[in-house]
Write a protein that holds these residues in place. Structure first.
Motif, PDB file in Angstrom:
ATOM      1  N   GLU A 124       0.823  -1.210   0.000  1.00 11.54           N
ATOM      2  CA  GLU A 124       0.000   0.000   0.000  1.00 11.54           C
ATOM      3  C   GLU A 124       0.859   1.264   0.000  1.00 11.54           C
ATOM      4  OE1 GLU A 124      -3.131   0.035  -0.380  1.00 11.54           O
ATOM      5  OE2 GLU A 124      -3.951  -1.872   0.351  1.00 11.54           O
ATOM      6  N   PHE A 125       2.103   1.156   0.443  1.00 10.55           N
ATOM      7  CA  PHE A 125       2.974   2.327   0.581  1.00 10.55           C
ATOM      8  C   PHE A 125       4.037   2.410  -0.509  1.00 10.55           C
ATOM      9  CE2 PHE A 125       1.337   1.383   4.802  1.00 10.55           C
ATOM     10  CZ  PHE A 125       0.997   2.636   5.292  1.00 10.55           C
ATOM     11  N   ILE A 126       4.558   1.261  -0.912  1.00 15.58           N
ATOM     12  CA  ILE A 126       5.619   1.245  -1.938  1.00 15.58           C
ATOM     13  C   ILE A 126       5.211   0.264  -3.038  1.00 15.58           C
ATOM     14  CG2 ILE A 126       7.571   2.052  -0.560  1.00 15.58           C
ATOM     15  CD1 ILE A 126       8.295  -0.886  -0.024  1.00 15.58           C
ATOM     16  N   GLN A 133       5.767  11.037  -3.345  1.00 20.37           N
ATOM     17  CA  GLN A 133       6.803  11.543  -2.439  1.00 20.37           C
ATOM     18  C   GLN A 133       7.043  10.599  -1.269  1.00 20.37           C
ATOM     19  OE1 GLN A 133       5.982  15.525  -1.106  1.00 20.37           O
ATOM     20  NE2 GLN A 133       8.069  15.885  -0.395  1.00 20.37           N
ATOM     21  N   LEU A 134       5.965  10.027  -0.733  1.00 19.37           N
ATOM     22  CA  LEU A 134       6.111   9.106   0.397  1.00 19.37           C
ATOM     23  C   LEU A 134       6.818   7.820  -0.021  1.00 19.37           C
ATOM     24  CD1 LEU A 134       5.590   8.287   3.313  1.00 19.37           C
ATOM     25  CD2 LEU A 134       3.288   7.538   2.631  1.00 19.37           C
ATOM     26  N   ILE A 138      10.431   6.210   1.375  1.00 19.56           N
ATOM     27  CA  ILE A 138      10.575   4.873   1.965  1.00 19.56           C
ATOM     28  C   ILE A 138      11.592   4.042   1.184  1.00 19.56           C
ATOM     29  CG2 ILE A 138       9.389   2.701   2.489  1.00 19.56           C
ATOM     30  CD1 ILE A 138       6.838   4.388   2.941  1.00 19.56           C
ATOM     31  N   VAL A 139      11.530   4.101  -0.134  1.00 16.94           N
ATOM     32  CA  VAL A 139      12.472   3.346  -0.961  1.00 16.94           C
ATOM     33  C   VAL A 139      13.898   3.832  -0.728  1.00 16.94           C
ATOM     34  CG1 VAL A 139      13.207   2.883  -3.330  1.00 16.94           C
ATOM     35  CG2 VAL A 139      10.782   2.733  -2.727  1.00 16.94           C
ATOM     36  N   ARG A 140      14.086   5.140  -0.633  1.00 18.57           N
ATOM     37  CA  ARG A 140      15.428   5.678  -0.379  1.00 18.57           C
ATOM     38  C   ARG A 140      15.977   5.176   0.952  1.00 18.57           C
ATOM     39  NH1 ARG A 140      14.403  10.877   0.077  1.00 18.57           N
ATOM     40  NH2 ARG A 140      14.632  11.006   2.327  1.00 18.57           N
ATOM     41  N   ILE A 141      15.147   5.172   1.976  1.00 20.97           N
ATOM     42  CA  ILE A 141      15.587   4.701   3.291  1.00 20.97           C
ATOM     43  C   ILE A 141      15.929   3.216   3.231  1.00 20.97           C
ATOM     44  CG2 ILE A 141      14.850   4.277   5.672  1.00 20.97           C
ATOM     45  CD1 ILE A 141      13.172   6.836   5.475  1.00 20.97           C
ATOM     46  N   ALA A 142      15.093   2.431   2.535  1.00 22.20           N
ATOM     47  CA  ALA A 142      15.336   0.985   2.436  1.00 22.20           C
ATOM     48  C   ALA A 142      16.646   0.688   1.714  1.00 22.20           C
ATOM     49  CB  ALA A 142      14.170   0.315   1.712  1.00 22.20           C
ATOM     50  N   LEU A 143      16.934   1.453   0.674  1.00 23.19           N
ATOM     51  CA  LEU A 143      18.104   1.160  -0.148  1.00 23.19           C
ATOM     52  C   LEU A 143      19.388   1.777   0.384  1.00 23.19           C
ATOM     53  CD1 LEU A 143      16.597   1.544  -3.748  1.00 23.19           C
ATOM     54  CD2 LEU A 143      16.802  -0.514  -2.345  1.00 23.19           C
ATOM     55  N   ARG A 144      19.270   2.895   1.125  1.00 21.36           N
ATOM     56  CA  ARG A 144      20.466   3.614   1.550  1.00 21.36           C
ATOM     57  C   ARG A 144      20.613   3.725   3.065  1.00 21.36           C
ATOM     58  NH1 ARG A 144      19.934   9.227  -1.124  1.00 21.36           N
ATOM     59  NH2 ARG A 144      21.853   9.535   0.081  1.00 21.36           N
ATOM     60  N   GLY A 145      19.701   3.098   3.805  1.00 15.64           N
ATOM     61  CA  GLY A 145      19.682   3.297   5.249  1.00 15.64           C
ATOM     62  C   GLY A 145      20.774   2.593   6.019  1.00 15.64           C
ATOM     63  N   ARG A 146      21.395   1.571   5.420  1.00  9.95           N
ATOM     64  CA  ARG A 146      22.394   0.781   6.142  1.00  9.95           C
ATOM     65  C   ARG A 146      23.485   1.645   6.762  1.00  9.95           C
ATOM     66  NH1 ARG A 146      24.563  -4.463   5.719  1.00  9.95           N
ATOM     67  NH2 ARG A 146      23.165  -4.988   4.005  1.00  9.95           N
ATOM     68  N   LYS A 147      24.006   2.607   6.009  1.00 12.00           N
ATOM     69  CA  LYS A 147      25.105   3.439   6.502  1.00 12.00           C
ATOM     70  C   LYS A 147      24.692   4.300   7.690  1.00 12.00           C
ATOM     71  CE  LYS A 147      27.567   3.731   2.088  1.00 12.00           C
ATOM     72  NZ  LYS A 147      28.075   4.625   1.027  1.00 12.00           N
ATOM     73  N   ARG A 148      23.374   4.487   7.862  1.00 11.21           N
ATOM     74  CA  ARG A 148      22.888   5.308   8.976  1.00 11.21           C
ATOM     75  C   ARG A 148      22.277   4.471  10.095  1.00 11.21           C
ATOM     76  NH1 ARG A 148      20.613  11.016   6.611  1.00 11.21           N
ATOM     77  NH2 ARG A 148      22.132  11.273   4.938  1.00 11.21           N
ATOM     78  N   GLY A 149      22.490   3.162  10.030  1.00  7.46           N
ATOM     79  CA  GLY A 149      22.011   2.294  11.103  1.00  7.46           C
ATOM     80  C   GLY A 149      20.578   1.829  10.946  1.00  7.46           C
ATOM     81  N   ILE A 150      19.991   2.065   9.778  1.00  5.70           N
ATOM     82  CA  ILE A 150      18.571   1.767   9.595  1.00  5.70           C
ATOM     83  C   ILE A 150      18.379   0.426   8.895  1.00  5.70           C
ATOM     84  CG2 ILE A 150      16.367   2.599   8.706  1.00  5.70           C
ATOM     85  CD1 ILE A 150      17.642   5.392   8.483  1.00  5.70           C
TER      86      ILE A 150
END
Length: 239
Positions: A124-126, A133-134, A138-150
């Motif tokens: 429903e979200f991705i 925009q939402l 979410i996709v950016r965080i999923a793909l790039r979040g590792r370096k920030r601890g996510i």
């Protein structure tokens, strides 16, 4: 942590985890057990809960006024889990969610704390093939979040409808029963078995069972029931 298998929490930090399966297969139960175990080990979660069904030791946010402050410090500074109860599916709640995620992203660079975002009903979200925009956030965080601890936990009953960029980047899979051919096709693309073997094994899965795929190995597992506390008494819930 014991969920039919033994996982060291350090093995899964900063990873993307996919929990898939039809309604009634046990996928939400798996997500609840996993979130409960992570929470017990002091790893905070941000749970995006569109059905208002999660109950762990966490702050629950259901006031989505645009004037409401964004309490990301609860997660990043205090290490407190937060549930965003989006049961009303209002425009205000989606605007609040976008602000919350953007704040998490910006401040995660400062606080450098390991945490997970759990996204229920991820399709429903991705949704595959649709962008807004939402979903881009979410996709950016999923793909790039590792370096920030996510780390991110994706939960969905329609695996074929989930953004493929996120799904294919997942490193850990809990694959519960599916029946629709397009969803089976996704499983066949994930599991390194012959197509017919995947189909046969998935069809035999019972409620609460899943094919667990991690580090190139596939195991059939059964996840324990999540025990939800209601009025101080325990109630086992399997969804």
């Amino acid at each position: 942590m014991d969920i039919g298998i033994t996982l060291d929490s350090t093995e899964i930090l900063r990873k993307c985890i996919a929990i898939l399966g039809i309604r009634g297969s046990g996928k939400s139960n798996t997500a609840k057990v996993l979130s409960e175990e992570l929470n017990k080990e002091g790893i905070p979660l941000v749970i995006i809960d569109p059905d208002g069904e999660y109950s762990i030791d966490a702050d629950v946010i259901d006031n989505f006024s645009l004037d409401e402050s964004i309490p990301t410090e609860r997660v990043l500074k205090e290490g407190k889990s937060v549930i965003l109860d989006m049961n009303d599916w209002s425009e205000e709640s989606f605007k609040f969610l976008l602000r919350f995620l953007n704040s998490l992203w910006l401040n995660s660079k400062i606080y450098k704390r390991n945490f997970f975002i759990l996204l229920e009903e991820a399709h429903e979200f991705i949704q595959q093939g649709e962008r807004n925009q939402l979903s881009d956030t979410i996709v950016r965080i999923a793909l790039r979040g590792r370096k920030r601890g996510i780390g991110m936990i994706i939960v969905s009953q329609r695996s074929a409808k989930v953004n493929k960029d996120v799904l294919t980047q997942s490193e850990i899979y809990f694959l519960h029963k599916v029946v629709h051919p397009v969803d089976l096709k996704v499983y066949k693309e994930i599991i390194p078995w012959k197509s017919k073997d995947v189909e046969n094994e998935v069809k035999k899965l019972e409620t609460g069972e899943a094919l667990f795929y991690f580090n190139g190995e596939v195991k059939k597992i059964r996840i324990r029931k999540f025990e939800e506390k209601i009025n101080g008494e325990g109630q086992e819930v399997l969804i």
